[in-house]
Design an enzyme around this catalytic site. Structure first.
Site, PDB file in Angstrom:
ATOM      1  N   GLU A  53     101.491 -87.224   7.562  1.00 49.89           N
ATOM      2  CA  GLU A  53     101.851 -86.061   8.368  1.00 49.89           C
ATOM      3  C   GLU A  53     100.897 -84.915   8.052  1.00 49.89           C
ATOM      4  O   GLU A  53     100.571 -84.669   6.879  1.00 49.89           O
ATOM      5  CB  GLU A  53     103.291 -85.609   8.102  1.00 49.89           C
ATOM      6  CG  GLU A  53     103.701 -84.377   8.922  1.00 49.89           C
ATOM      7  CD  GLU A  53     105.171 -84.009   8.730  1.00 49.89           C
ATOM      8  OE1 GLU A  53     106.000 -84.937   8.679  1.00 49.89           O
ATOM      9  OE2 GLU A  53     105.471 -82.807   8.622  1.00 49.89           O
ATOM     10  N   GLU A  60     114.889 -76.608  15.536  1.00 54.22           N
ATOM     11  CA  GLU A  60     114.039 -77.790  15.424  1.00 54.22           C
ATOM     12  C   GLU A  60     114.702 -78.962  16.145  1.00 54.22           C
ATOM     13  O   GLU A  60     115.834 -79.336  15.825  1.00 54.22           O
ATOM     14  CB  GLU A  60     113.826 -78.141  13.956  1.00 54.22           C
ATOM     15  CG  GLU A  60     113.041 -79.425  13.713  1.00 54.22           C
ATOM     16  CD  GLU A  60     113.077 -79.849  12.263  1.00 54.22           C
ATOM     17  OE1 GLU A  60     111.993 -80.071  11.689  1.00 54.22           O
ATOM     18  OE2 GLU A  60     114.187 -79.970  11.682  1.00 54.22           O
ATOM     19  N   GLU A  81     103.658 -87.251  13.120  1.00 60.32           N
ATOM     20  CA  GLU A  81     103.462 -88.269  12.087  1.00 60.32           C
ATOM     21  C   GLU A  81     102.677 -89.437  12.679  1.00 60.32           C
ATOM     22  O   GLU A  81     102.726 -89.678  13.882  1.00 60.32           O
ATOM     23  CB  GLU A  81     104.807 -88.761  11.561  1.00 60.32           C
ATOM     24  CG  GLU A  81     105.624 -87.654  10.889  1.00 60.32           C
ATOM     25  CD  GLU A  81     107.069 -88.053  10.628  1.00 60.32           C
ATOM     26  OE1 GLU A  81     107.719 -87.380   9.811  1.00 60.32           O
ATOM     27  OE2 GLU A  81     107.548 -89.024  11.259  1.00 60.32           O
ATOM     28  N   GLU A 106     105.292 -81.278  14.276  1.00 55.98           N
ATOM     29  CA  GLU A 106     105.107 -82.019  13.026  1.00 55.98           C
ATOM     30  C   GLU A 106     104.807 -83.486  13.362  1.00 55.98           C
ATOM     31  O   GLU A 106     105.652 -84.367  13.174  1.00 55.98           O
ATOM     32  CB  GLU A 106     106.356 -81.916  12.151  1.00 55.98           C
ATOM     33  CG  GLU A 106     106.741 -80.486  11.780  1.00 55.98           C
ATOM     34  CD  GLU A 106     108.058 -80.418  11.025  1.00 55.98           C
ATOM     35  OE1 GLU A 106     108.523 -81.463  10.522  1.00 55.98           O
ATOM     36  OE2 GLU A 106     108.630 -79.318  10.935  1.00 55.98           O
ATOM     37  N   GLU A 152     103.974 -89.448   4.173  1.00 57.43           N
ATOM     38  CA  GLU A 152     105.364 -89.442   4.627  1.00 57.43           C
ATOM     39  C   GLU A 152     106.157 -90.553   3.926  1.00 57.43           C
ATOM     40  O   GLU A 152     105.658 -91.214   3.026  1.00 57.43           O
ATOM     41  CB  GLU A 152     105.432 -89.592   6.152  1.00 57.43           C
ATOM     42  CG  GLU A 152     105.746 -88.293   6.891  1.00 57.43           C
ATOM     43  CD  GLU A 152     107.102 -87.711   6.536  1.00 57.43           C
ATOM     44  OE1 GLU A 152     107.977 -88.463   6.072  1.00 57.43           O
ATOM     45  OE2 GLU A 152     107.294 -86.508   6.725  1.00 57.43           O
ATOM     46  N   ARG A 158     114.647 -82.871  16.583  1.00 55.24           N
ATOM     47  CA  ARG A 158     114.166 -83.908  15.692  1.00 55.24           C
ATOM     48  C   ARG A 158     113.962 -85.271  16.381  1.00 55.24           C
ATOM     49  O   ARG A 158     113.495 -86.214  15.753  1.00 55.24           O
ATOM     50  CB  ARG A 158     115.149 -84.075  14.536  1.00 55.24           C
ATOM     51  CG  ARG A 158     115.290 -82.808  13.687  1.00 55.24           C
ATOM     52  CD  ARG A 158     116.359 -82.938  12.624  1.00 55.24           C
ATOM     53  NE  ARG A 158     116.150 -84.083  11.745  1.00 55.24           N
ATOM     54  CZ  ARG A 158     115.301 -84.104  10.727  1.00 55.24           C
ATOM     55  NH1 ARG A 158     114.566 -83.028  10.469  1.00 55.24           N
ATOM     56  NH2 ARG A 158     115.182 -85.184   9.978  1.00 55.24           N
ATOM     57  N   ARG A 218     120.738 -82.991   8.348  1.00 52.49           N
ATOM     58  CA  ARG A 218     119.583 -83.502   9.091  1.00 52.49           C
ATOM     59  C   ARG A 218     119.910 -84.702   9.983  1.00 52.49           C
ATOM     60  O   ARG A 218     119.002 -85.321  10.525  1.00 52.49           O
ATOM     61  CB  ARG A 218     118.451 -83.891   8.113  1.00 52.49           C
ATOM     62  CG  ARG A 218     117.815 -82.684   7.426  1.00 52.49           C
ATOM     63  CD  ARG A 218     116.778 -83.102   6.393  1.00 52.49           C
ATOM     64  NE  ARG A 218     116.237 -81.931   5.699  1.00 52.49           N
ATOM     65  CZ  ARG A 218     115.084 -81.365   5.975  1.00 52.49           C
ATOM     66  NH1 ARG A 218     114.332 -81.851   6.938  1.00 52.49           N
ATOM     67  NH2 ARG A 218     114.662 -80.315   5.293  1.00 52.49           N
ATOM     68  N   ASP A 240      88.134 -88.912  41.206  1.00 51.08           N
ATOM     69  CA  ASP A 240      89.035 -89.696  42.051  1.00 51.08           C
ATOM     70  C   ASP A 240      90.415 -89.740  41.406  1.00 51.08           C
ATOM     71  O   ASP A 240      90.660 -90.518  40.485  1.00 51.08           O
ATOM     72  CB  ASP A 240      88.467 -91.109  42.225  1.00 51.08           C
ATOM     73  CG  ASP A 240      89.368 -92.006  43.071  1.00 51.08           C
ATOM     74  OD1 ASP A 240      90.362 -91.486  43.630  1.00 51.08           O
ATOM     75  OD2 ASP A 240      89.080 -93.212  43.166  1.00 51.08           O
ATOM     76  N   HIS A 277     108.735 -83.771  15.178  1.00 46.01           N
ATOM     77  CA  HIS A 277     109.715 -82.691  15.272  1.00 46.01           C
ATOM     78  C   HIS A 277     109.069 -81.478  15.936  1.00 46.01           C
ATOM     79  O   HIS A 277     107.915 -81.139  15.653  1.00 46.01           O
ATOM     80  CB  HIS A 277     110.224 -82.309  13.888  1.00 46.01           C
ATOM     81  CG  HIS A 277     110.901 -83.436  13.162  1.00 46.01           C
ATOM     82  ND1 HIS A 277     111.206 -83.377  11.818  1.00 46.01           N
ATOM     83  CD2 HIS A 277     111.328 -84.642  13.595  1.00 46.01           C
ATOM     84  CE1 HIS A 277     111.783 -84.501  11.459  1.00 46.01           C
ATOM     85  NE2 HIS A 277     111.861 -85.294  12.520  1.00 46.01           N
TER      86      HIS A 277
END
Length: 442
Positions: free
Chosen positions: A196, A331, A134, A132, A189, A333, A314, A53, A245
């Site tokens: 991670e 990447e 976490e 990645e 981490e 982030r 970063r 359903d 990430h």
């Protein structure tokens, strides 16, 4: 990706003493749903005749159109390495079909397949994804309920005995390997109790399947260790939140299109990145889909808040890791693990394809720490903020018709309905902070 036939699966059921089959799919919120059938129903499963359903599932369909069919993807067959007291349990991930035999446009997995098909029509063969994810581990109380006490006080790359999560991570890794994952690394981490585990990149569809499976494994093994695992982005105030990430690269057969002859970013990669940056504000509603997501996206906790890109820095939204050849990638982030991976990967891929198709020019690389720049300096660089709340992200999505097309009409409507309701509930909630701040003053 394995390529099993119905005959292969029938033989494995008999050889491995499988008693139950979980037919899994994912709702609009990225939550795994499951129809469990005894192995006596295997023929119906393989003939795509198991119904459910759909009106009872968030974001699926109206009650007058409720009959839905589960079409299992045989390549996703695996046997769970736990819970054998009543015989082994296997799973198949399914696509959702309507009763007329056509794919259901509101199924996130079906939609990702649609965008992958669009990519292939443009001449590309694979969109490879390395995630990645976490997560946090919390202690449970005597009744088995999760507490607010983290299981350790460790920090980045700590070793046991400071890192009390190491044995749980080992258990998770061993189970993942039994299920066919190629685990590359696991570690503590930055924040206390934060973990991670990274596994090898895969094609887009397999990667989304694996992210969902990974979450299930993590929660299952944590419970077996009397811990509670959560992928909530910011469960504890004042420490880093959990992200996911997303590393990505675009291939034509065996060639990574993101790499050029000098191991630099190719023009195609720059155009792809430009498309993602152009649509970044709208993408945030998909990549960070909860109220809590925006408690992570604040300065000072290693999460991006600005739309920019860099190679070594970063602080921007997109980073280009130091890699070459087939490993060349970009990447993103900002994404967190509450995202529906089928929706996130589909929308990121389609935004990148928009950049390629329209030859968007890439904004200059930001080499300075954005958090140390003034508002005027950011304006001169063309750097704008990501949305600061779920409400603002939904407003950005409302303005971006391209990302809405990436989702399709059904998923767009379902997402707005679910998330507008979530924001309304949050707005009406009176927090302890408000009582502490205002009751004694007014």
């Amino acid at each position: 990706m394995q390529h099993y036939t119905a005959e292969d699966i029938t033989k494995m059921v008999k050889d491995e003493n499988v008693e139950f089959i979980c037919l899994m799919f994912t709702d609009i919120n990225g939550i795994i749903k499951n129809v469990e059938v005894p192995v006596s129903q295997l023929d119906k499963v393989l003939a795509n005749k198991i119904t459910f359903d759909g009106s009872s599932i968030d974001g699926f369909t109206r009650i007058e159109e409720s009959d839905m069919l589960l079409h299992p993807d045989l390549s996703t067959w695996l046997i769970f390495p736990w819970g054998e007291e009543h015989g082994k349990v296997a799973r198949l991930i399914c696509d959702i079909y309507k009763s007329d035999g056509t794919p259901f446009e509101g199924d996130p997995r079906v939609n990702l397949k649609r965008i992958i098909s669009k990519m292939k029509k443009m001449g590309y063969t694979n969109f490879n994804i390395g995630s990645e994810p976490e997560f946090f581990l919390f202690n449970r109380d005597e009744q088995g309920n999760p507490t607010l006490h983290l299981n350790d006080d460790g920090s980045y790359f700590d070793f046991s005995p400071v890192d009390l999560g190491v044995n749980v991570r080992k258990d998770i890794v061993l189970v993942l390997e039994k299920m066919g994952f190629e685990v590359e690394a696991s570690h503590h981490e930055v924040a206390p109790g934060q973990q991670e585990i990274d596994f090898k990149y895969q094609d887009a569809l397999s990667a989304a399947d694996s992210i969902e499976t990974f979450k299930l494994v993590v929660k299952t093994i944590a419970r077996k260790n009397n811990l509670y695992a959560t992928f909530m982005p910011k469960p504890v105030q004042g420490i880093n939140g959990s992200g996911m990430h997303i590393n990505m690269s675009l291939f034509k057969d065996d060639t990574n299109i993101f790499d050029d002859a000098n191991d630099m970013l190719s023009d195609t990669a720059k155009e792809f990145m430009s498309g993602v940056l152009k649509h970044a504000r709208a993408l945030t509603a998909v990549n960070n889909p909860t109220v809590n997501s925006y408690k992570r996206l604040v300065p000072g906790f290693e999460a991006p808040t600005y739309i920019a890109w860099a190679s070594k820095n970063r602080s921007p939204l997109i980073r280009v890791p130091a890699a070459s050849g087939k490993s060349k990638r970009i990447e993103i982030r900002s994404v967190d693990p509450t995202t529906n991976p089928y929706l996130s990967i589909a929308c990121i891929l389609d935004a990148g394809l928009d950049g390629i198709k329209n030859n968007y020019a890439l904004m200059p690389e930001v080499k300075d720490n954005i958090y140390h720049m003034s508002d005027d300096e950011r304006r001169k660089e063309g750097i704008v903020d990501l949305p600061s709340t779920l409400h603002n992200a939904l407003k950005a999505l409302r303005k971006d018709e391209y990302v809405q097309q990436s989702l399709g009409k059904d998923l767009t409507n379902s997402l707005f309905a679910a998330k507008n309701a979530e924001w309304a509930r949050y707005q009406q909630t009176v927090s302890q902070w408000e009582r502490d701040t205002y009751m004694s003053q007014y």
